[in-house]
Design a protein around this motif. Structure first.
Motif, PDB file in Angstrom:
ATOM      1  N   LYS A 102       0.832  -1.202   0.000  1.00 49.22           N
ATOM      2  CA  LYS A 102       0.000   0.000   0.000  1.00 49.22           C
ATOM      3  C   LYS A 102       0.868   1.255   0.000  1.00 49.22           C
ATOM      4  O   LYS A 102       0.575   2.224  -0.697  1.00 49.22           O
ATOM      5  N   LYS A 103       1.944   1.221   0.758  1.00 48.51           N
ATOM      6  CA  LYS A 103       2.832   2.382   0.889  1.00 48.51           C
ATOM      7  C   LYS A 103       3.557   2.670  -0.417  1.00 48.51           C
ATOM      8  O   LYS A 103       3.676   3.828  -0.818  1.00 48.51           O
ATOM      9  N   ARG A 106       1.848   3.981  -4.266  1.00 47.58           N
ATOM     10  CA  ARG A 106       1.492   5.381  -4.549  1.00 47.58           C
ATOM     11  C   ARG A 106       2.473   6.032  -5.466  1.00 47.58           C
ATOM     12  O   ARG A 106       3.550   5.842  -5.649  1.00 47.58           O
TER      13      ARG A 106
END
Length: 106
Positions: A102-103, A106
């Motif tokens: 998730k980190k 982006r």
């Protein structure tokens, strides 16, 4: 940092240490003479009550077949702890992977 803030932190830490000690030591006195049984024993007793005869296991554990006898309690506890550690490592890896994915997506 303010002196009064340091004092309140020290009091909080001391209070938490006392609380941990009380929680750790209280069961030794409150449960004196208590008997603890495992789920295997409880299950065997229920089967005996229902069937009216003693429970006879229908297989032997794999490790007992490998070593040719019953596993000592200490080794059994060690194997249980190793199994727990492996499970925790897998869960931690999955959570870490999900957070990192998730980190970095982006």
């Amino acid at each position: 940092m303010d002196k009064s803030n340091k004092k309140s932190n020290k009091k909080l830490v001391f209070a938490l240490i006392v609380l941990v000690l009380v929680i750790s030591i209280f069961p030794l006195f409150a449960l004196k003479g208590a008997e603890f049984g495992g789920s295997d024993d409880a299950g065997s007793e229920v089967v005996t009550e229902i069937k009216g005869e003693d429970y006879e296991p229908w297989f032997t554990p794999i490790m007992e077949d490998l070593i040719g006898g019953e596993i000592p309690g200490e080794i059994e506890s060690l194997l249980f702890c190793v199994q727990t550690g492996i499970g925790v490592a897998i869960v931690a890896y999955v959570f870490g992977y999900l957070v990192a994915r998730k980190k970095y997506s982006r």
